[in-house]
Design an enzyme around this catalytic site. Sequence first.
Site, short mmCIF file in Angstrom:
data_model
loop_
_atom_site.label_atom_id
_atom_site.label_comp_id
_atom_site.label_asym_id
_atom_site.label_seq_id
_atom_site.Cartn_x
_atom_site.Cartn_y
_atom_site.Cartn_z
N ASP A 290 -38.36 82.03 15.74
CA ASP A 290 -39.53 81.09 15.89
C ASP A 290 -39.45 80.25 14.58
O ASP A 290 -39.77 80.67 13.56
CB ASP A 290 -40.74 81.81 16.01
N ASP B 84 -39.09 72.73 17.88
CA ASP B 84 -39.62 74.03 17.91
C ASP B 84 -38.80 75.01 18.97
O ASP B 84 -38.80 75.11 19.94
CB ASP B 84 -41.08 73.96 18.33
#
Length: 421
Positions: A108, A293
């Site tokens: 992440d 992202d």
Amino acid sequence: MFARLRLAPAAVALLAFIYADSVHALFLRRDASPVNLPFARRLDISGTAKLLEADQARARAFHRRAKMANRQRARSSAANVLATNELVDYVTTVKIGHEAQEYTLLIDTGSSNTWVGARADNPFIASSSTHPTGDLVAVSYASGSFSGALVKDTITLGPGFTVKDQEIGAANVSTGFQDIDGILGIGPADLTCGTLLPNEKKCIPTVTDNAFAQKLIPEHLVAISFEPSTSAESVNGQLTFGGVDPSKFTGELNFVPITSISPANQFVGIDQSINYGSPNGTTVLPLTAGVTDTGTSLLLIASDAFETYQNLTGAAIDETTGFLRITPDQYDNLQSLFFHIGDNTYEFTPNAQILPRALNTVLGGDPDGIYLVVNDLGSVSGQGIDFIAGMAFLERFYHVFDIAHNRVGFATTPFTNATTN
């Protein structure tokens, strides 16, 4: 053996986030080499959450952070950070501690705490290399949370690549995570500020930060390479710590600074504009700030830009999946999107704009349907985050987060123009 600590209910709600611009001096180390770490895409076909709903929940968490950031600088209070999509996971396996216990972690760039212990059948187990810090750690996500003790331990990400004294959350309680053990947070370290108790003002260096400080890697950066995949589970990605892998991209690697616009500047945020049909074609999204992202699966754009895109493509919203759906004739007429990032333009082809048709049924669609990866962010433009370039975009381009220079790099890859979808 180190005893696992329990957080009081107040500790679970402690989150505060402090953003402070900091640029680490970069210097090349000749006694270390970049380290490559393979990782896999995995679809959680047992999950009930829709892919679009998960992505939009993550987008709302970005905006909630924006509203709360100023007042959280002055006091500790509950906050939400980003929820990692649980239907489409991008995972890697690490080993922690002297006993080299294995954990499967989500990768992440939208968060920075690294933690394990989400699964009851694979909890964190202290070993001779484990050292308690005396702090508790708690992070609340858009669709889940974890809390537990902060420990220092070794973490091995690949052969010969072991980071010592990495601060890791040893979850005692977690919610909202299935079939994975935690998160490998490789975003800006400032996102960890305010997640500890009682040391509320402390920030936690990421794995990348510590690897560079320990001279394990030559440069203070992490590069990400993905490949489009048509299978539910495949090893289709690579993280490179401390450098770039020229075999993974074509042409020049071009950098732009992290955007100055808040709240996108708190993440791996950039400025860009989007045109349809040609580099000078119809404007879909004027120059604005947003986020790249790995925890988001789709390409989300502001609601007004999404309406423009829908009108240009003639797509209709599919009631079952929430995706835009087009007919075969509309697909034949679908035009490329052009992303203007800095002085460079990147083409997002018609094939890149559709979901892999081999995965239609896995994602809740019809076997013969054609669904688009572009969707509604859920807020109009001008909010400080007007797009989230998730994995659907990043699978087509090489992506570098240069921590030392506070910048983001992009390059085309052999898969930029792939027609695998």
